[in-house]
Design a protein around this motif. Structure first.
Motif, PDB file in Angstrom:
ATOM      1  N   GLY A  22      40.403  87.730  30.866  1.00  0.00           N
ATOM      2  CA  GLY A  22      40.349  88.195  32.242  1.00  0.00           C
ATOM      3  C   GLY A  22      41.586  87.860  33.048  1.00  0.00           C
ATOM      4  O   GLY A  22      41.792  88.415  34.124  1.00  0.00           O
ATOM      5  N   LYS A  23      42.401  86.936  32.544  1.00  0.00           N
ATOM      6  CA  LYS A  23      43.634  86.589  33.251  1.00  0.00           C
ATOM      7  C   LYS A  23      44.677  87.689  33.061  1.00  0.00           C
ATOM      8  O   LYS A  23      44.568  88.509  32.156  1.00  0.00           O
ATOM      9  CB  LYS A  23      44.174  85.243  32.751  1.00  0.00           C
ATOM     10  N   LEU A  24      45.691  87.678  33.908  1.00  0.00           N
ATOM     11  CA  LEU A  24      46.685  88.745  33.903  1.00  0.00           C
ATOM     12  C   LEU A  24      47.967  88.273  33.219  1.00  0.00           C
ATOM     13  O   LEU A  24      48.649  87.374  33.709  1.00  0.00           O
ATOM     14  CB  LEU A  24      46.964  89.164  35.345  1.00  0.00           C
ATOM     15  N   GLY A  35      52.394  94.704  31.686  1.00  0.00           N
ATOM     16  CA  GLY A  35      51.328  93.794  31.301  1.00  0.00           C
ATOM     17  C   GLY A  35      49.940  94.310  31.587  1.00  0.00           C
ATOM     18  O   GLY A  35      49.730  95.500  31.820  1.00  0.00           O
ATOM     19  N   GLY A  36      48.983  93.373  31.575  1.00  0.00           N
ATOM     20  CA  GLY A  36      47.598  93.753  31.781  1.00  0.00           C
ATOM     21  C   GLY A  36      46.664  92.569  31.630  1.00  0.00           C
ATOM     22  O   GLY A  36      47.097  91.415  31.568  1.00  0.00           O
ATOM     23  N   ILE A  37      45.386  92.885  31.557  1.00  0.00           N
ATOM     24  CA  ILE A  37      44.338  91.866  31.496  1.00  0.00           C
ATOM     25  C   ILE A  37      44.131  91.414  30.058  1.00  0.00           C
ATOM     26  O   ILE A  37      43.997  92.248  29.160  1.00  0.00           O
ATOM     27  CB  ILE A  37      43.029  92.441  32.055  1.00  0.00           C
ATOM     28  N   ILE A  38      44.116  90.102  29.850  1.00  0.00           N
ATOM     29  CA  ILE A  38      43.863  89.560  28.512  1.00  0.00           C
ATOM     30  C   ILE A  38      42.395  89.808  28.158  1.00  0.00           C
ATOM     31  O   ILE A  38      41.494  89.378  28.880  1.00  0.00           O
ATOM     32  CB  ILE A  38      44.184  88.060  28.468  1.00  0.00           C
ATOM     33  N   VAL A  39      42.166  90.515  27.051  1.00  0.00           N
ATOM     34  CA  VAL A  39      40.794  90.856  26.676  1.00  0.00           C
ATOM     35  C   VAL A  39      40.379  90.266  25.322  1.00  0.00           C
ATOM     36  O   VAL A  39      39.215  90.353  24.945  1.00  0.00           O
ATOM     37  CB  VAL A  39      40.573  92.384  26.660  1.00  0.00           C
ATOM     38  N   ILE A  97      47.417  85.765  21.529  1.00  0.00           N
ATOM     39  CA  ILE A  97      46.957  86.851  22.389  1.00  0.00           C
ATOM     40  C   ILE A  97      46.817  88.090  21.518  1.00  0.00           C
ATOM     41  O   ILE A  97      47.814  88.633  21.038  1.00  0.00           O
ATOM     42  CB  ILE A  97      47.963  87.124  23.537  1.00  0.00           C
ATOM     43  N   ARG A  98      45.593  88.539  21.310  1.00  0.00           N
ATOM     44  CA  ARG A  98      45.355  89.638  20.366  1.00  0.00           C
ATOM     45  C   ARG A  98      45.303  91.001  21.038  1.00  0.00           C
ATOM     46  O   ARG A  98      45.556  92.017  20.380  1.00  0.00           O
ATOM     47  CB  ARG A  98      44.038  89.418  19.612  1.00  0.00           C
ATOM     48  N   ALA A  99      44.936  91.064  22.308  1.00  0.00           N
ATOM     49  CA  ALA A  99      44.849  92.371  22.968  1.00  0.00           C
ATOM     50  C   ALA A  99      44.834  92.196  24.479  1.00  0.00           C
ATOM     51  O   ALA A  99      44.302  91.210  24.997  1.00  0.00           O
ATOM     52  CB  ALA A  99      43.591  93.118  22.529  1.00  0.00           C
ATOM     53  N   ILE A 100      45.440  93.160  25.169  1.00  0.00           N
ATOM     54  CA  ILE A 100      45.346  93.217  26.627  1.00  0.00           C
ATOM     55  C   ILE A 100      44.915  94.626  27.040  1.00  0.00           C
ATOM     56  O   ILE A 100      45.079  95.575  26.282  1.00  0.00           O
ATOM     57  CB  ILE A 100      46.686  92.851  27.320  1.00  0.00           C
ATOM     58  N   GLU A 101      44.373  94.702  28.226  1.00  0.00           N
ATOM     59  CA  GLU A 101      44.052  96.003  28.814  1.00  0.00           C
ATOM     60  C   GLU A 101      45.214  96.387  29.718  1.00  0.00           C
ATOM     61  O   GLU A 101      45.448  95.725  30.733  1.00  0.00           O
ATOM     62  CB  GLU A 101      42.751  95.909  29.624  1.00  0.00           C
ATOM     63  N   PRO A 102      45.974  97.425  29.379  1.00  0.00           N
ATOM     64  CA  PRO A 102      47.185  97.748  30.136  1.00  0.00           C
ATOM     65  C   PRO A 102      46.857  98.102  31.579  1.00  0.00           C
ATOM     66  O   PRO A 102      45.968  98.912  31.832  1.00  0.00           O
ATOM     67  CB  PRO A 102      47.757  98.976  29.409  1.00  0.00           C
ATOM     68  N   THR A 103      47.568  97.471  32.511  1.00  0.00           N
ATOM     69  CA  THR A 103      47.348  97.820  33.920  1.00  0.00           C
ATOM     70  C   THR A 103      48.654  98.014  34.675  1.00  0.00           C
ATOM     71  O   THR A 103      48.676  98.715  35.678  1.00  0.00           O
ATOM     72  CB  THR A 103      46.529  96.727  34.647  1.00  0.00           C
ATOM     73  N   PHE A 180      36.461  87.477  22.980  1.00  0.00           N
ATOM     74  CA  PHE A 180      36.817  88.782  23.535  1.00  0.00           C
ATOM     75  C   PHE A 180      35.811  89.201  24.591  1.00  0.00           C
ATOM     76  O   PHE A 180      34.677  88.704  24.622  1.00  0.00           O
ATOM     77  CB  PHE A 180      36.939  89.837  22.436  1.00  0.00           C
ATOM     78  N   ILE A 181      36.258  90.103  25.455  1.00  0.00           N
ATOM     79  CA  ILE A 181      35.405  90.581  26.545  1.00  0.00           C
ATOM     80  C   ILE A 181      34.450  91.641  26.016  1.00  0.00           C
ATOM     81  O   ILE A 181      34.871  92.609  25.378  1.00  0.00           O
ATOM     82  CB  ILE A 181      36.262  91.132  27.700  1.00  0.00           C
ATOM     83  N   LYS A 182      33.177  91.450  26.299  1.00  0.00           N
ATOM     84  CA  LYS A 182      32.133  92.349  25.807  1.00  0.00           C
ATOM     85  C   LYS A 182      32.364  93.779  26.293  1.00  0.00           C
ATOM     86  O   LYS A 182      32.649  94.005  27.474  1.00  0.00           O
ATOM     87  CB  LYS A 182      30.776  91.837  26.300  1.00  0.00           C
ATOM     88  N   ASN A 183      32.247  94.713  25.355  1.00  0.00           N
ATOM     89  CA  ASN A 183      32.296  96.147  25.653  1.00  0.00           C
ATOM     90  C   ASN A 183      33.638  96.624  26.211  1.00  0.00           C
ATOM     91  O   ASN A 183      33.715  97.730  26.741  1.00  0.00           O
ATOM     92  CB  ASN A 183      31.202  96.556  26.638  1.00  0.00           C
ATOM     93  N   ASN A 184      34.678  95.826  26.083  1.00  0.00           N
ATOM     94  CA  ASN A 184      35.990  96.278  26.551  1.00  0.00           C
ATOM     95  C   ASN A 184      36.644  97.128  25.472  1.00  0.00           C
ATOM     96  O   ASN A 184      36.768  96.714  24.328  1.00  0.00           O
ATOM     97  CB  ASN A 184      36.879  95.081  26.895  1.00  0.00           C
ATOM     98  N   LYS A 185      37.079  98.334  25.840  1.00  0.00           N
ATOM     99  CA  LYS A 185      37.555  99.283  24.819  1.00  0.00           C
ATOM    100  C   LYS A 185      38.977  98.998  24.367  1.00  0.00           C
ATOM    101  O   LYS A 185      39.489  99.674  23.489  1.00  0.00           O
ATOM    102  CB  LYS A 185      37.436 100.719  25.334  1.00  0.00           C
ATOM    103  N   PHE A 186      39.625  97.976  24.944  1.00  0.00           N
ATOM    104  CA  PHE A 186      40.991  97.642  24.536  1.00  0.00           C
ATOM    105  C   PHE A 186      41.048  96.461  23.568  1.00  0.00           C
ATOM    106  O   PHE A 186      42.123  96.012  23.197  1.00  0.00           O
ATOM    107  CB  PHE A 186      41.856  97.369  25.767  1.00  0.00           C
ATOM    108  N   VAL A 187      39.875  95.966  23.164  1.00  0.00           N
ATOM    109  CA  VAL A 187      39.811  94.940  22.122  1.00  0.00           C
ATOM    110  C   VAL A 187      40.218  95.569  20.791  1.00  0.00           C
ATOM    111  O   VAL A 187      39.944  96.736  20.544  1.00  0.00           O
ATOM    112  CB  VAL A 187      38.383  94.359  22.055  1.00  0.00           C
ATOM    113  N   SER A 188      40.884  94.778  19.927  1.00  0.00           N
ATOM    114  CA  SER A 188      41.394  95.318  18.661  1.00  0.00           C
ATOM    115  C   SER A 188      40.247  95.711  17.740  1.00  0.00           C
ATOM    116  O   SER A 188      39.135  95.201  17.852  1.00  0.00           O
ATOM    117  CB  SER A 188      42.279  94.290  17.972  1.00  0.00           C
ATOM    118  N   LYS A 189      40.558  96.611  16.817  1.00  0.00           N
ATOM    119  CA  LYS A 189      39.545  97.069  15.849  1.00  0.00           C
ATOM    120  C   LYS A 189      39.468  96.161  14.624  1.00  0.00           C
ATOM    121  O   LYS A 189      40.462  95.706  14.134  1.00  0.00           O
ATOM    122  CB  LYS A 189      39.874  98.488  15.388  1.00  0.00           C
TER     123      LYS A 189
END
Length: 189
Positions: A22-24, A35-39, A97-103, A180-189
DNA sequence: CATATGATGGACT
DNA sequence: GTCCATCATATGG
C-alpha cells in the motif's frame, strides 16, 4: 505523505515486508517521477534462510545486505535486476519488491517496456525494474530521503492482505514470506 | 484464461 | 561449468 525513515526499516524483515503493502514507491528519473503502489513483497532473512542471497555469507555483490537498513540491494537473476530494500532489526535481511500498481509516470514507464496492457507493466520483479529503469548502478543507494533516486512514501490506505510461500525459490522456508494485496490485478502471476 | 518451455547474463566455485 | 528471488512466447481451452 512523508518519506519512510531508517527507523521504519529497522524492524523485523517480515513485519516490514507486510507493512510496505500500500505504500508508494517512487523513482526519480531526470525530470520525471515514476512509480506506484506496492502490491506484492517477499521477505528474505540471512544465514538461516537458504533462499536468501546472504545465506552463503558475505560476498562482494551482497555486502549491502549486511549493512544498515534503508538502502537498496540490487541483484541480478537471469537477465533481470531485482529491487530489494534492506530491512532488519538486527542481523541481515531484505525485502524483494515483486509488483507495484502503476500510478505515476505511466507513459514514461510504457516507453521502457513494450506492453499492450498496463496490467503487464510492473506485475513482476524483473518487469518493474525495467519500467522504472533500475539497474545495478543503484545498488547501495539510500531510500530514506526525497533526494534519493528511489524512495517510499507513507500512505494511510488499508488493504486486505494475503500471504503465501515465496515464488520461484528452490529452497523455501516452511513459513509464508510472500505478502500481497487481496484481489489486486497488478500482483504477479 | 492456464500451463509449458527455452533464452538469458551476472556472479559463483 | 553451474546456479538462479525471471520473462516472453506459444499452445490449448
Amino acid at each position: 505523505m512523508r518519506v519512510l525513515q531508517r527507523s521504519y526499516f529497522s524492524r523485523e524483515t517480515d513485519v516490514v515486508a507486510r507493512d510496505l503493502l500500500g505504500k508508494l514507491l517512487l523513482r526519480r528519473l531526470f525530470a520525471n517521477l515514476l512509480g506506484g503502489i506496492i502490491v506484492e513483497t517477499e521477505a528474505y532473512f540471512g544465514k538461516d534462510d537458504p533462499a536468501s542471497r546472504a545465506f552463503q555469507g558475505l560476498k562482494n555483490y551482497n555486502k549491502v545486505m549486511f549493512e544498515h537498513p534503508g538502502r537498496l540491494f540490487i541483484y541480478n537473476v537471469h537477465r533481470y535486476w531485482m529491487l530489494n530494500i534492506i530491512a532488519h532489526r538486527e542481523g541481515v535481511g531484505g525485502i524483494l519488491i515483486r509488483a507495484i500498481e502503476p500510478t505515476i509516470g505511466i507513459d514514461i514507464m510504457k516507453q521502457h517496456r513494450s506492453v499492450k496492457s498496463i496490467k503487464e507493466l510492473t506485475n513482476g520483479p524483473g518487469k518493474l525494474t525495467l519500467a522504472l529503469n533500475v539497474d545495478k548502478s543503484l545498488n547501495g543507494s539510500d531510500v530514506t530521503s526525497l533526494d534519493s533516486p528511489i524512495y517510499v512514501l507513507d500512505n494511510d490506505n488499508e488493504y486486505d492482505i494475503c500471504t503465501s510461500n515465496r515464488i520461484g525459490v528452490t529452497k523455501d522456508l516452511n513459513q509464508h514470506l510472500r505478502f500481497f494485496i487481496k484481489n489486486n490485478k497488478f500482483v504477479s502471476k
